[in-house]
Design a protein around this motif. Structure first.
Motif, PDB file in Angstrom:
ATOM      1  N   PRO A  56       0.806  -1.228   0.000  1.00  0.00           N
ATOM      2  CA  PRO A  56       0.000   0.000   0.000  1.00  0.00           C
ATOM      3  C   PRO A  56       0.842   1.284   0.000  1.00  0.00           C
ATOM      4  O   PRO A  56       0.525   2.234  -0.713  1.00  0.00           O
ATOM      5  CB  PRO A  56      -0.827  -0.112   1.291  1.00  0.00           C
ATOM      6  N   LEU A  57       1.932   1.303   0.758  1.00  0.00           N
ATOM      7  CA  LEU A  57       2.775   2.501   0.782  1.00  0.00           C
ATOM      8  C   LEU A  57       3.452   2.724  -0.559  1.00  0.00           C
ATOM      9  O   LEU A  57       3.544   3.852  -1.040  1.00  0.00           O
ATOM     10  CB  LEU A  57       3.822   2.405   1.895  1.00  0.00           C
ATOM     11  N   TYR A  58       3.921   1.652  -1.176  1.00  0.00           N
ATOM     12  CA  TYR A  58       4.552   1.796  -2.489  1.00  0.00           C
ATOM     13  C   TYR A  58       3.534   2.245  -3.537  1.00  0.00           C
ATOM     14  O   TYR A  58       3.848   3.075  -4.393  1.00  0.00           O
ATOM     15  CB  TYR A  58       5.233   0.495  -2.913  1.00  0.00           C
ATOM     16  N   LEU A  59       2.311   1.749  -3.448  1.00  0.00           N
ATOM     17  CA  LEU A  59       1.280   2.186  -4.392  1.00  0.00           C
ATOM     18  C   LEU A  59       0.966   3.670  -4.222  1.00  0.00           C
ATOM     19  O   LEU A  59       0.736   4.376  -5.210  1.00  0.00           O
ATOM     20  CB  LEU A  59       0.022   1.340  -4.250  1.00  0.00           C
ATOM     21  N   LEU A  60       0.971   4.159  -3.001  1.00  0.00           N
ATOM     22  CA  LEU A  60       0.789   5.603  -2.779  1.00  0.00           C
ATOM     23  C   LEU A  60       1.917   6.388  -3.433  1.00  0.00           C
ATOM     24  O   LEU A  60       1.693   7.432  -4.053  1.00  0.00           O
ATOM     25  CB  LEU A  60       0.719   5.921  -1.284  1.00  0.00           C
TER      26      LEU A  60
END
Length: 124
Positions: free
Chosen positions: A26-30
């Motif tokens: 999720p953090l990388y997708l953000l």
């Protein structure tokens, strides 16, 4: 593409151990969404993204001694949201399909999002 993109987001496999969830993907997708919004190139070197993701993992992830910013780069390909481009073959770690960490720094470029996903995000 819009429905397909959101379906893929909903189906992302997130590692869980007990009550803890890995926040790597999720953090990388953000980061990827922000990169598209900033009109950054789709192809980026792992070494430029890794410190940013490592800092985010330390801030928002579960408390741990070791942080592994390399995990989402390779594994999000399975969710069909990102791509990885390598300068030659990548030897994998034993017991895993992930490449050895040394390849992330010397042979691997990370495509922030697939071209289809990038085009969708830019059109919305």
């Amino acid at each position: 593409m819009g429905i397909d993109f959101f379906n893929r987001l909903e189906k992302i496999l997130v590692y869980k151990e007990g009550v803890l969830r890995a926040v790597h993907k999720p953090l990388y997708l953000l980061y990827c969404i922000a990169a598209v919004q900033r009109d950054e190139p789709r192809l980026q070197e792992y070494r430029t993204i890794a410190p940013i993701l490592e800092k985010a993992l330390r801030l928002f992830g579960p408390r741990t001694d070791k942080v592994h910013p390399e995990y989402p780069f390779w594994r999000l390909q399975n969710d069909k949201l990102t791509e990885v481009v390598a300068d030659g073959p990548l030897e994998t770690r034993s017991g895993s399909n992930d490449p050895k960490k040394v390849y992330y720094y010397h042979k691997m470029h990370v495509v922030v999002f697939s071209k289809l996903t990038t085009n969708y995000l830019l059109a919305t």
